[in-house]
Design an enzyme around this catalytic site. Structure first.
Site, mmCIF file in Angstrom:
data_model
loop_
_atom_site.group_PDB
_atom_site.id
_atom_site.type_symbol
_atom_site.label_atom_id
_atom_site.label_comp_id
_atom_site.label_asym_id
_atom_site.label_seq_id
_atom_site.Cartn_x
_atom_site.Cartn_y
_atom_site.Cartn_z
ATOM 1 N N GLY A 255 14.616 38.022 26.676
ATOM 2 C CA GLY A 255 14.099 37.699 25.354
ATOM 3 C C GLY A 255 12.908 38.522 24.926
ATOM 4 N N GLU A 292 15.540 38.689 32.939
ATOM 5 C CA GLU A 292 16.896 38.998 32.447
ATOM 6 C C GLU A 292 16.845 39.672 31.076
ATOM 7 O OE1 GLU A 292 18.557 35.098 32.034
ATOM 8 O OE2 GLU A 292 18.987 34.860 34.159
ATOM 9 N N PRO A 293 16.202 40.824 30.965
ATOM 10 C CA PRO A 293 16.110 41.449 29.645
ATOM 11 C C PRO A 293 17.396 42.165 29.250
ATOM 12 C CG PRO A 293 15.015 42.821 31.267
ATOM 13 C CD PRO A 293 15.536 41.623 32.015
ATOM 14 N N GLY A 294 17.761 42.031 27.996
ATOM 15 C CA GLY A 294 18.907 42.765 27.472
ATOM 16 C C GLY A 294 18.436 43.702 26.376
ATOM 17 N N ARG A 295 18.117 43.091 25.227
ATOM 18 C CA ARG A 295 17.708 43.854 24.050
ATOM 19 C C ARG A 295 16.651 44.920 24.340
ATOM 20 N NH1 ARG A 295 17.942 41.650 19.109
ATOM 21 N NH2 ARG A 295 18.100 39.618 20.098
ATOM 22 N N ARG A 335 24.498 42.206 13.009
ATOM 23 C CA ARG A 335 23.227 41.469 13.127
ATOM 24 C C ARG A 335 22.596 41.108 11.782
ATOM 25 N NH1 ARG A 335 19.106 43.156 15.127
ATOM 26 N NH2 ARG A 335 18.491 41.194 16.044
ATOM 27 N N TYR A 339 22.198 37.227 11.619
ATOM 28 C CA TYR A 339 20.842 36.731 11.926
ATOM 29 C C TYR A 339 19.813 37.113 10.868
ATOM 30 C CZ TYR A 339 22.785 37.119 16.738
ATOM 31 O OH TYR A 339 23.549 37.063 17.864
ATOM 32 N N CYS A 369 34.441 43.587 2.378
ATOM 33 C CA CYS A 369 34.476 42.645 1.253
ATOM 34 C C CYS A 369 33.837 41.319 1.631
ATOM 35 C CB CYS A 369 35.918 42.457 0.792
ATOM 36 S SG CYS A 369 36.507 43.954 0.000
ATOM 37 N N TYR A 396 23.352 44.578 21.048
ATOM 38 C CA TYR A 396 24.075 43.654 20.171
ATOM 39 C C TYR A 396 24.626 44.378 18.936
ATOM 40 C CZ TYR A 396 21.591 40.567 23.317
ATOM 41 O OH TYR A 396 21.088 39.970 24.455
HETATM 42 C C1 LIG Z 1 21.373 36.980 26.239
HETATM 43 C C2 LIG Z 1 20.693 36.505 27.450
HETATM 44 C C3 LIG Z 1 19.620 37.236 27.968
HETATM 45 C C4 LIG Z 1 19.066 38.485 27.319
HETATM 46 O O1 LIG Z 1 18.387 38.214 26.129
HETATM 47 P P1 LIG Z 1 17.639 39.426 25.378
HETATM 48 O O2 LIG Z 1 17.046 38.780 24.198
HETATM 49 O O3 LIG Z 1 18.671 40.422 25.022
HETATM 50 O O4 LIG Z 1 16.627 39.978 26.304
HETATM 51 C C5 LIG Z 1 19.059 36.787 29.145
HETATM 52 N N1 LIG Z 1 19.504 35.662 29.771
HETATM 53 C C6 LIG Z 1 20.524 34.948 29.285
HETATM 54 C C7 LIG Z 1 20.982 33.756 30.011
HETATM 55 C C8 LIG Z 1 21.151 35.334 28.112
HETATM 56 O O5 LIG Z 1 22.155 34.594 27.632
#
Ligand SMILES: *Cc1c(COP(=O)(O)O)cnc(C)c1O
Length: 441
Positions: A255, A292-295, A335, A339, A369, A396
């Site tokens: 997050g 657990e970083p993604g973004r 997105r 969002y 459309c 994303y």
């Molecule tokens: C999506 C998700 C993340 C990553 O969130 P980001 O905002 O992309 O960092 C981490 N943990 C869990 C369980 C998720 O579902």
């Protein structure tokens, strides 16, 4: 106007937007890439991962990259090469992580409704932990472990994803991406924790190796992350005091926010340092700290390159309305529609070295459309550019793309060492037509 072009991309002295050292306009003009295309800088992704891992110093840690943000092989392999693990949310993502070289013991599996075959795959692969999101799921995982008879005393490693019951307004994130409020489907409510521990105690097939939470996405504030981490660590202390001796990790989730152009956000390492301090204060620093970083690992290092199809200017009650219509739509990047997210839209070329232009406000829209196929109002040259880039589209973006309106998926272009290393070319729209027509009945 000396305009900043994204977080990592810059312009050269001719005003051409750069990514991974290459002028994106050259790639389009030479025909090397088509539009719309996602373009990713693998070197920047790797560098970001190195920087994040350095924030941990010598502390025992795991950066479990949330694969759902960008599942492309070159991205997952680049992060695995930097020692990142993976956080997966489906059996298919688990297969991607394993095939891209992420060690099983660096993989965790989240998800509220894992199917039996997905649980079996995770148990068979011997991943670090299945993150449990409900009391009911403990019973299901124990049953699968029994059915697979893991045998010889080997137990299914599980961790509990706790719902921290946070107020998402306090987290300043969008309701649809907040996951840590008490009405969210995610995680085990703290009131249910004693019951969960009872069931684990009574289930010889499972072993509790971790506690975690994920409080939401695009969390702009380190204090909010820190406060949630403190609560998690105190739960870790309580669980140990209750007789659990198998805890190996505490997972404060992902997050981490990124700057979509609205202003500075903390660096990923700032969240990590705050969590490390809280872990020490709680005296649980013998456990591994997982994030657990993604973004934050990928967003800034990808752009969506698009061609301007046409403009539309109309005068409504004496006021000019100006639309810039591009060949990327909400099917390519959902997105903004999903969002209310804002991605900066910038020209690939500005006239001359100064990057000066007379800015006009254009509403940038796609061809789909739907009224929500709208990327917002952006200051762009008065005489519209031929091509634009939508910034910070590395997370994303492609993973959420679809073929609505009979549109082809976008291409994906991967850059490393100042060149294109590979292009994932999408199937054509003709293929789509044939597939739809070929359905008999
Ligand atoms: C999506 C998700 C993340 C990553 O969130 P980001 O905002 O992309 O960092 C981490 N943990 C869990 C369980 C998720 O579902």
């Amino acid at each position: 106007m000396a305009e900043a072009f994204g977080n990592s991309p810059r312009r050269d002295s001719n005003g051409r937007a750069l990514l991974g050292g290459l002028a994106l306009s050259d790639l389009v003009r030479s025909g090397s890439i088509r539009t719309p295309s996602y373009v990713y800088d693998l070197d920047a992704i790797a560098a970001g991962a190195r920087e994040l891992r350095e924030a941990f110093g010598n502390e025992s840690h795991l950066v479990a990259y949330a694969v759902k943000a960008n599942t492309a092989g070159p991205v997952v392999r680049a992060l695995a090469a930097q020692g990142c693990g993976a956080d997966v949310v489906s059996g298919a993502e688990l297969s991607v992580a394993l095939a891209c070289g992420v060690p099983p013991l660096s993989i965790v599996y989240n998800g509220v409704a894992k199917r039996d075959d997905e649980i079996d795959k995770a148990l068979g692969a011997g991943i670090l932990s299945i993150q449990i999101e409900s009391v009911e799921e403990i019973v299901r995982v124990a049953a699968r472990a029994r059915a697979l008879s893991l045998g010889r005393g080997a137990r299914a490693r599980i961790s509990l994803r706790i719902n921290p019951a946070l107020d998402f307004e306090a987290l300043e994130t969008h309701a649809n991406i907040a996951t840590g409020h008490d009405a969210a489907k995610f995680g085990i409510a703290q009131d249910d924790l004693p019951r969960a521990l009872e069931i684990i105690k009574a289930s010889p097939e499972v072993e509790l190796v971790g506690l975690g939470h994920h409080i939401g996405s695009q969390i702009p504030s380190v204090p909010a992350y820190r406060t949630a981490a403190r609560t998690l660590f105190s739960l870790g202390v309580a669980v140990r005091a209750g007789g659990v001796s198998t805890l190996r990790f505490l997972d404060t989730g992902g997050g981490f926010g990124i700057d979509y152009g609205a202003g500075a956000v903390p660096k990923p390492g700032d969240y990590v340092r705050a969590a490390l301090e809280e872990r020490k204060a709680a005296e649980v620093d013998d456990t591994m700290l997982m994030v657990e970083p993604g973004r934050s690992m990928v967003a800034a290092h990808g752009v969506l390159v698009s061609r301007v199809v046409q403009t539309k200017v109309s005068t409504v009650r004496g006021t000019a309305r100006r639309w810039l219509m591009i060949d990327a739509g909400m099917n390519d990047l959902i997105r903004p529609a999903l969002y209310q997210a804002r991605h900066r839209v910038v020209p690939l070329e500005t006239n001359g070295a100064s990057a000066d232009f007379t800015a006009t406000l254009w509403r940038v829209v796609g061809p789909v459309c739907e009224s929500s196929d709208d990327f917002g109002v952006h200051a762009l040259p008065d005489s519209p550019p031929e091509h634009v880039a939508l910034l910070d589209a590395g997370a994303y973006g492609y993973v959420m793309s679809n073929q609505y309106n009979g549109r082809a998926l976008p291409d994906e272009v991967f850059l490393r060492g100042g060149q294109i290393v590979t292009i994932n070319r999408a199937k054509s729209q003709d293929d789509w037509v044939q597939e739809r027509v070929a359905i008999q009945g």
